[in-house]
Design an enzyme around this catalytic site. Structure first.
Site, PDB file in Angstrom:
ATOM      1  CB  SER A   1      -0.015 -14.572  -1.145  1.00 63.58           C
ATOM      2  OG  SER A   1      -1.282 -14.755  -1.713  1.00 63.58           O
TER       3      SER A   1
ATOM      4  CE1 TYR B   1       2.264 -14.914  -6.070  1.00 58.93           C
ATOM      5  CE2 TYR B   1       0.068 -15.556  -5.350  1.00 58.93           C
ATOM      6  CZ  TYR B   1       1.134 -14.683  -5.296  1.00 58.93           C
ATOM      7  OH  TYR B   1       1.084 -13.593  -4.468  1.00 58.93           O
TER       8      TYR B   1
ATOM      9  CE  LYS C   1       4.126 -14.283  -3.017  1.00 62.63           C
ATOM     10  NZ  LYS C   1       5.174 -13.240  -2.920  1.00 62.63           N
TER      11      LYS C   1
ATOM     12  CG  PHE D   1      -6.557 -11.145   2.706  1.00 63.36           C
ATOM     13  CD1 PHE D   1      -7.478 -12.151   2.604  1.00 63.36           C
ATOM     14  CD2 PHE D   1      -5.581 -11.231   3.704  1.00 63.36           C
ATOM     15  CE1 PHE D   1      -7.466 -13.224   3.500  1.00 63.36           C
ATOM     16  CE2 PHE D   1      -5.564 -12.294   4.600  1.00 63.36           C
ATOM     17  CZ  PHE D   1      -6.513 -13.291   4.500  1.00 63.36           C
TER      18      PHE D   1
END
Length: 336
Positions: free
Chosen positions: A124, A148, A152, A177
């Protein structure tokens, strides 16, 4: 040999599975339906005209996941499975760390055990944090603003460390994105289980009458209209990026990160206006407080993906808005 797709019944996973099947790959999906619906599997078969194998498995259940590895001759893994809501991660950080990190460790341990050392990871743009100036490039320093994003970033590090430890590994870290849109058929799209955390399903649920108005989180950012600016990418373009990344991973060794975006930033209100114009539907909205962990502006420099993977986004904001509404209008209750 088959491609294992974790989270393959989800929004991005389901679109990617269709592209894999269209390219002639054998596909094995594992999903626990934590943010997906069983009906999507029927729609994938309908749209592709092809079959695949499905196992209802939570990837944190290593014993159950091991049975999948035992049953199939796997060549590579595309790893989508994970919780993905920024706000929820701020409220429930330990749940995100337990699920996203432990699940990935179990998966990668089994990849080592069964000698499946090719991986495409669903990362991400959140890994670029708050201190970089857009457009973001893959060589920028990384940081995170919410749990979150931290999961990642940690998983990217897991993969990089594993590749360093075992040079027979090959991996692509795909930094998305903001995926929006849906399959042009209107048969598959984004169907969140609760109130949407992402902009487009929120807009479409207002448009279809399920929600009264859109909440716009903050209008005091340093952007042209004060609302957050993001790089919105059509989910089908994103899915095709996974195919290109998989082809590269199967042909090379080592690990590379790639931005998958359009390189164009649109504000929240830009998207609202584009949706209204594309579909002749009015979207009432209200300005509310910023969400914790959100940045003001973020969009991609996708030059590396274009040069190395021969991939570029082809669909514009009008396509994204039209296909999103086609999905929601055709399926007012999602897959239910």
């Amino acid at each position: 040999m088959a491609i294992l797709v974790t989270g393959g019944a989800g929004y991005i996973g389901s679109h990617t599975v269709i592209e894999l099947l269209n390219e002639g790959h054998e596909v094995v999906i594992v999903d626990d339906y934590s943010n997906s619906k069983p009906e999507v599997l029927n729609r994938i078969k309908e749209l592709s005209g092809k079959d695949f194998v499905f196992h209802e498995v939570d990837i944190t259940d290593k014993d159950a996941l091991k049975e999948v590895f035992k049953q199939h001759d796997l060549e590579a893994v595309i790893h989508f499975a994970g919780y993905k809501a920024v706000g929820e991660s701020v409220a429930k950080p330990l749940m995100y760390y337990r699920n996203n990190l432990n699940g990935t460790i179990a998966l990668m341990e089994l990849m080592n055990e069964f000698d499946v050392k090719n991986m495409v990871f669903s990362s991400s743009a959140t890994v670029y944090g708050m201190n970089n100036e857009a457009p973001f490039t893959e060589d920028m320093p990384l940081s995170t603003t919410n749990p979150y994003g931290t999961t990642k970033l940690f998983i990217e590090q897991f993969i990089q460390d594993q590749v360093a430890a075992d040079p027979s590994w090959s991996a692509a870290l795909l930094r998305y994105f903001n995926p929006i849109g849906a399959h042009e058929s209107g048969r598959i799209g984004e169907d969140p289980n609760d109130i949407p955390n992402n902009l487009m399903p929120y807009i479409t649920q207002v448009a279809v009458g399920k929600l009264e108005k859109l909440s716009v989180y903050g209008d005091d950012y340093d952007t042209p209209d004060g609302t957050g600016v993001r790089d919105y990418i059509h989910v089908v373009d994103l899915a095709k990026g996974h195919i290109k990344a998989l082809e590269s991973v199967l042909e090379t060794r080592g690990v590379e990160a790639y931005n998958l975006g359009t390189g164009v930033g649109y504000s929240v209100l830009d998207v609202v206006k584009a949706f209204e114009a594309a579909n002749n539907v009015e979207i009432p909205y209200q300005i509310v407080d910023r969400r914790p962990g959100d940045i003001g502006s973020g969009y991609a420099d996708a030059t590396k993906a274009h040069k190395v993977l021969d991939w570029a986004a082809e669909l514009g904001i009008e396509d994204m808005c039209r296909d999103s509404w086609n999905w929601q209008n055709s399926n007012p209750n999602g897959y239910a």
